[in-house]
Design a protein around this motif. Structure first.
Motif, PDB file in Angstrom:
ATOM      1  N   ARG A 134       0.794  -1.161  -0.124  1.00  0.00           N
ATOM      2  CA  ARG A 134       0.132   0.145   0.040  1.00  0.00           C
ATOM      3  C   ARG A 134       0.785   1.295  -0.125  1.00  0.00           C
ATOM      4  NH1 ARG A 134      -2.209   3.132   4.406  1.00  0.00           N
ATOM      5  NH2 ARG A 134      -1.449   1.547   5.969  1.00  0.00           N
ATOM      6  N   GLU A 135       2.069   1.290   0.660  1.00  0.00           N
ATOM      7  CA  GLU A 135       2.856   2.492   0.799  1.00  0.00           C
ATOM      8  C   GLU A 135       3.208   2.584  -0.606  1.00  0.00           C
ATOM      9  OE1 GLU A 135       2.314   0.654   4.597  1.00  0.00           O
ATOM     10  OE2 GLU A 135       3.342  -0.362   2.824  1.00  0.00           O
ATOM     11  N   GLU A 136       3.403   1.769  -1.532  1.00  0.00           N
ATOM     12  CA  GLU A 136       4.076   2.298  -2.734  1.00  0.00           C
ATOM     13  C   GLU A 136       2.922   3.152  -3.595  1.00  0.00           C
ATOM     14  OE1 GLU A 136       6.228  -0.768  -5.176  1.00  0.00           O
ATOM     15  OE2 GLU A 136       6.831  -1.680  -3.336  1.00  0.00           O
ATOM     16  N   LEU A 137       1.706   2.485  -3.423  1.00  0.00           N
ATOM     17  CA  LEU A 137       0.538   3.101  -4.158  1.00  0.00           C
ATOM     18  C   LEU A 137       0.768   4.323  -3.621  1.00  0.00           C
ATOM     19  CD1 LEU A 137      -1.322   3.461  -6.156  1.00  0.00           C
ATOM     20  CD2 LEU A 137      -2.996   2.255  -4.864  1.00  0.00           C
ATOM     21  N   LEU A 138       0.398   4.627  -2.210  1.00  0.00           N
ATOM     22  CA  LEU A 138       0.318   6.039  -1.440  1.00  0.00           C
ATOM     23  C   LEU A 138       1.641   6.883  -1.740  1.00  0.00           C
ATOM     24  CD1 LEU A 138      -1.195   5.240   1.875  1.00  0.00           C
ATOM     25  CD2 LEU A 138      -2.378   6.483  -0.037  1.00  0.00           C
ATOM     26  N   ALA A 139       2.839   6.163  -1.947  1.00  0.00           N
ATOM     27  CA  ALA A 139       3.847   7.276  -2.320  1.00  0.00           C
ATOM     28  C   ALA A 139       3.958   7.574  -3.637  1.00  0.00           C
ATOM     29  CB  ALA A 139       5.027   6.306  -2.056  1.00  0.00           C
ATOM     30  N   VAL A 140       3.280   6.818  -4.581  1.00  0.00           N
ATOM     31  CA  VAL A 140       3.236   7.418  -5.901  1.00  0.00           C
ATOM     32  C   VAL A 140       2.227   8.511  -5.906  1.00  0.00           C
ATOM     33  CG1 VAL A 140       2.344   6.557  -8.260  1.00  0.00           C
ATOM     34  CG2 VAL A 140       3.750   5.207  -7.099  1.00  0.00           C
ATOM     35  N   ILE A 141       1.202   8.473  -5.493  1.00  0.00           N
ATOM     36  CA  ILE A 141       0.001   9.474  -5.382  1.00  0.00           C
ATOM     37  C   ILE A 141       0.453  10.428  -4.725  1.00  0.00           C
ATOM     38  CG2 ILE A 141      -2.028  10.147  -4.336  1.00  0.00           C
ATOM     39  CD1 ILE A 141      -3.035   6.928  -4.644  1.00  0.00           C
ATOM     40  N   ALA A 142       1.267  10.484  -3.489  1.00  0.00           N
ATOM     41  CA  ALA A 142       1.704  11.615  -2.725  1.00  0.00           C
ATOM     42  C   ALA A 142       2.905  12.241  -3.599  1.00  0.00           C
ATOM     43  CB  ALA A 142       2.653  11.155  -1.529  1.00  0.00           C
ATOM     44  N   TYR A 199       4.635  14.832   2.740  1.00  0.00           N
ATOM     45  CA  TYR A 199       4.506  13.414   3.527  1.00  0.00           C
ATOM     46  C   TYR A 199       3.200  12.643   2.726  1.00  0.00           C
ATOM     47  CZ  TYR A 199       6.849  16.526   6.770  1.00  0.00           C
ATOM     48  OH  TYR A 199       8.043  17.167   7.523  1.00  0.00           O
ATOM     49  N   LEU A 200       3.456  11.405   2.931  1.00  0.00           N
ATOM     50  CA  LEU A 200       2.224  10.453   2.524  1.00  0.00           C
ATOM     51  C   LEU A 200       0.813  10.906   3.263  1.00  0.00           C
ATOM     52  CD1 LEU A 200       3.907   6.824   2.943  1.00  0.00           C
ATOM     53  CD2 LEU A 200       3.489   8.290   0.896  1.00  0.00           C
ATOM     54  N   SER A 201       1.114  11.407   4.386  1.00  0.00           N
ATOM     55  CA  SER A 201      -0.445  11.700   5.228  1.00  0.00           C
ATOM     56  C   SER A 201      -1.084  12.887   4.592  1.00  0.00           C
ATOM     57  CB  SER A 201       0.041  12.130   6.657  1.00  0.00           C
ATOM     58  OG  SER A 201       0.919  13.106   6.859  1.00  0.00           O
ATOM     59  N   ASP A 202      -0.151  13.571   3.747  1.00  0.00           N
ATOM     60  CA  ASP A 202      -0.560  15.059   3.292  1.00  0.00           C
ATOM     61  C   ASP A 202      -1.647  14.456   1.948  1.00  0.00           C
ATOM     62  OD1 ASP A 202       1.001  16.433   4.724  1.00  0.00           O
ATOM     63  OD2 ASP A 202       2.414  16.905   2.975  1.00  0.00           O
ATOM     64  N   VAL A 203      -1.611  13.269   1.487  1.00  0.00           N
ATOM     65  CA  VAL A 203      -2.723  12.926   0.486  1.00  0.00           C
ATOM     66  C   VAL A 203      -4.161  13.228   1.098  1.00  0.00           C
ATOM     67  CG1 VAL A 203      -1.333  11.227  -0.622  1.00  0.00           C
ATOM     68  CG2 VAL A 203      -2.901  10.461   1.077  1.00  0.00           C
ATOM     69  N   ILE A 204      -4.535  13.424   2.297  1.00  0.00           N
ATOM     70  CA  ILE A 204      -5.838  13.574   2.757  1.00  0.00           C
ATOM     71  C   ILE A 204      -6.042  14.722   3.140  1.00  0.00           C
ATOM     72  CG2 ILE A 204      -5.928  10.947   3.603  1.00  0.00           C
ATOM     73  CD1 ILE A 204      -5.590  12.251   6.441  1.00  0.00           C
ATOM     74  N   LEU A 205      -5.280  16.084   2.980  1.00  0.00           N
ATOM     75  CA  LEU A 205      -5.363  17.217   3.192  1.00  0.00           C
ATOM     76  C   LEU A 205      -6.346  18.043   2.009  1.00  0.00           C
ATOM     77  CD1 LEU A 205      -2.050  18.127   4.626  1.00  0.00           C
ATOM     78  CD2 LEU A 205      -4.156  17.617   5.863  1.00  0.00           C
ATOM     79  N   PRO A 206      -7.144  18.593   2.208  1.00  0.00           N
ATOM     80  CA  PRO A 206      -7.899  19.366   1.379  1.00  0.00           C
ATOM     81  C   PRO A 206      -7.112  20.123   0.370  1.00  0.00           C
ATOM     82  CG  PRO A 206      -9.096  19.428   3.497  1.00  0.00           C
ATOM     83  CD  PRO A 206      -7.742  18.782   3.653  1.00  0.00           C
TER      84      PRO A 206
END
Length: 85
Positions: free
Chosen positions: A6-14, A21-28
């Motif tokens: 999952r980290e790889e997909l999130l890392a690509v998206i981020a 940060y990976l957690s930034d993907v949820i910020l508006p």
């Protein structure tokens, strides 16, 4: 070729969205860029389990059941478009 974690997909998206940060993907403030990043990813490059976990993480709902990778990508796109309105 499909990815393993999952980290790889999130890392690509981020990364594509310019998130620090990976957690930034949820910020508006990143939602438009995250939307574009998701649209640019071939859903067949990742396993369904990874898409499911990514949907749960970005949407913040663990009760969503996704039947295939295409549905996961479409669901994320729909939710991110809806949040823009």
């Amino acid at each position: 070729m499909k990815k393993d974690t999952r980290e790889e997909l999130l890392a690509v998206i981020a990364s594509k969205a310019g998130c620090i940060y990976l957690s930034d993907v949820i910020l508006p403030i990143y939602s438009d860029k995250v939307l574009g990043a998701i649209e640019s990813i071939d859903e067949n490059e990742y396993e369904l389990k990874e898409w499911q976990e990514t949907v749960e993480y970005i949407i913040g709902n663990k009760s969503i059941h996704i039947k295939d990778c295409k549905e996961a990508k479409e669901y994320l796109i729909h939710k991110l478009w809806k949040s823009r309105l």
